[in-house]
Design an enzyme around this catalytic site. Structure first.
Site, mmCIF file in Angstrom:
data_model
loop_
_atom_site.group_PDB
_atom_site.id
_atom_site.type_symbol
_atom_site.label_atom_id
_atom_site.label_comp_id
_atom_site.label_asym_id
_atom_site.label_seq_id
_atom_site.Cartn_x
_atom_site.Cartn_y
_atom_site.Cartn_z
ATOM 1 N N GLY A 49 0.790 -1.234 0.000
ATOM 2 C CA GLY A 49 0.000 0.000 0.000
ATOM 3 C C GLY A 49 0.818 1.279 0.000
ATOM 4 N N ASP A 108 -4.358 2.657 11.145
ATOM 5 C CA ASP A 108 -5.753 2.469 11.559
ATOM 6 C C ASP A 108 -5.758 2.207 13.065
ATOM 7 O OD1 ASP A 108 -8.457 1.881 11.478
ATOM 8 O OD2 ASP A 108 -8.233 -0.061 10.554
ATOM 9 N N LYS A 136 -6.093 7.304 10.754
ATOM 10 C CA LYS A 136 -7.472 7.090 11.241
ATOM 11 C C LYS A 136 -7.451 7.160 12.757
ATOM 12 C CE LYS A 136 -9.764 3.965 8.099
ATOM 13 N NZ LYS A 136 -10.239 2.584 7.871
ATOM 14 N N PHE A 157 -13.655 2.890 5.115
ATOM 15 C CA PHE A 157 -12.676 2.079 4.393
ATOM 16 C C PHE A 157 -12.363 2.775 3.074
ATOM 17 C CE2 PHE A 157 -11.117 -1.291 1.671
ATOM 18 C CZ PHE A 157 -10.197 -1.894 2.503
ATOM 19 N N ARG A 170 -5.604 0.158 -6.356
ATOM 20 C CA ARG A 170 -4.376 0.830 -5.917
ATOM 21 C C ARG A 170 -3.974 1.938 -6.882
ATOM 22 N NH1 ARG A 170 -2.149 -2.331 -1.781
ATOM 23 N NH2 ARG A 170 -2.319 -4.577 -2.033
HETATM 24 P P1 5GP Z 1 -3.697 -1.170 11.567
HETATM 25 O O1 5GP Z 1 -5.111 -1.394 12.075
HETATM 26 O O2 5GP Z 1 -2.788 -2.234 12.071
HETATM 27 O O3 5GP Z 1 -3.217 0.222 11.906
HETATM 28 O O4 5GP Z 1 -3.796 -1.246 9.993
HETATM 29 C C1 5GP Z 1 -3.292 -2.310 9.299
HETATM 30 C C2 5GP Z 1 -3.530 -2.251 7.830
HETATM 31 O O5 5GP Z 1 -4.921 -2.318 7.560
HETATM 32 C C3 5GP Z 1 -3.074 -1.035 7.074
HETATM 33 O O6 5GP Z 1 -1.697 -1.011 6.826
HETATM 34 C C4 5GP Z 1 -3.854 -1.236 5.782
HETATM 35 O O7 5GP Z 1 -3.218 -2.195 4.982
HETATM 36 C C5 5GP Z 1 -5.157 -1.806 6.294
HETATM 37 N N1 5GP Z 1 -6.183 -0.760 6.367
HETATM 38 C C6 5GP Z 1 -6.653 -0.122 7.446
HETATM 39 N N2 5GP Z 1 -7.607 0.770 7.112
HETATM 40 C C7 5GP Z 1 -7.738 0.685 5.764
HETATM 41 C C8 5GP Z 1 -8.561 1.369 4.797
HETATM 42 O O8 5GP Z 1 -9.378 2.250 5.093
HETATM 43 N N3 5GP Z 1 -8.386 0.993 3.505
HETATM 44 C C9 5GP Z 1 -7.511 0.036 3.102
HETATM 45 N N4 5GP Z 1 -7.437 -0.226 1.799
HETATM 46 N N5 5GP Z 1 -6.725 -0.616 3.972
HETATM 47 C C10 5GP Z 1 -6.827 -0.291 5.291
#
Ligand code: 5GP
Length: 185
Positions: A49, A108, A136, A157, A170
Site C-alpha cells: 500500500g 488504523d 485514522k 474504508f 491501488r
Molecule cells: P492497523 O489497524 O494495524 O493500523 O492497519 C493495518 C492495515 O490495515 C493497514 O496497513 C492497511 O493495509 C489496512 N487498512 C486499514 N484501514 C484501511 C482502509 O481504510 N483501507 C484500506 N485499503 N486498507 C486499510
C-alpha cells in the site's frame, strides 16, 4: 466497454491535487527536520500500500535519502496474538545508527505499525519516526507518536493512491470510498 474503476467510487475524499500539495508539504517538513542531522536518512516503506506514497514523498525530500522495503502480513483474527505481524520480506541493510523514517499509507488501529516500530527499534537506529499519509485516529488502539501525518481520515474504508480492496483500486490517483454494492455485490 469494460467497467471503469471510477464507476465503483462513491466519494472522493482527497483528490489528486490535494494529495500532491500535502505530499509536498510533508516533504518540506521532513527535509527541515533532518537537514542538520548529519546522518543518513532511510525511508522504510511497507508494501504494498505504501509504495505509491513513498515514490512521491521521496521526490519531495531535498536530502540524500535511501529507501528500503518491508512486507508484512497480519495474522488473522483467530490468532491469539492480536497485533503480532509476520515479516514476509525484511530490510536488505542494517539500520543501526541511521535516521529511520517508517513510511506508511494508513495507520488504523496502529497495531501493525506499533509492532513494526518495536521490531525496528530493537535494531538500534539513531532515530526512529513515523510518517503516514492517512491517519485514522478515531480507531487507534496502540498509541504511538506520529511525527508526520498527511490527513486525519474519518472511520471509512478507503481505496486508491496505493490502498486496495482485494488487491484492486491501488492505481486510482486519489483516495476515495467504494460504493456499498462493490462489497455486497
Ligand atoms: P492497523 O489497524 O494495524 O493500523 O492497519 C493495518 C492495515 O490495515 C493497514 O496497513 C492497511 O493495509 C489496512 N487498512 C486499514 N484501514 C484501511 C482502509 O481504510 N483501507 C484500506 N485499503 N486498507 C486499510
Amino acid at each position: 466497454m469494460g467497467r471503469r474503476l471510477e464507476d465503483d467510487i462513491q466519494e472522493i475524499l482527497y483528490g489528486t491535487e490535494e494529495i500532491v500539495h500535502r505530499v509536498a508539504e510533508l516533504g518540506e517538513a521532513i527535509t527541515a527536520h533532518y537537514r542538520d542531522s548529519g546522518r543518513e536518512l532511510l525511508l522504510v516503506n511497507v508494501l504494498k500500500g505504501g509504495a505509491i506514497f513513498v515514490a512521491d514523498l521521496m521526490r519531495a525530500i531535498d536530502l540524500e535519502t535511501s529507501v528500503d522495503f518491508m512486507a508484512i502480513s497480519a495474522y488473522g483474527p483467530s490468532s491469539d496474538e492480536i497485533g503480532v505481524v509476520r515479516i514476509l520480506k525484511d530490510l536488505e541493510e542494517p539500520i543501526a545508527d541511521k535516521d529511520v523514517l517508517i513510511v506508511e499509507d494508513i495507520i488504523d488501529t496502529g497495531l501493525t505499525c506499533n509492532y513494526l516500530r518495536q521490531s525496528l527499534a530493537s535494531r538500534g537506529p539513531a532515530s526512529l519516526e513515523i510518517c503516514t499519509l492517512l491517519d485514522k485516529t478515531v480507531r487507534r488502539i496502540a498509541e504511538m507518536p506520529i511525527a508526520f501525518s498527511g490527513f486525519d481520515v474519518p472511520d471509512l474504508f478507503v481505496v486508491g493512491y496505493g490502498l486496495d480492496y482485494l488487491q484492486r483500486y491501488r492505481n486510482l490517483p486519489y483516495v476515495g470510498v467504494l460504493k456499498p454494492e462493490v462489497y455486497f455485490g
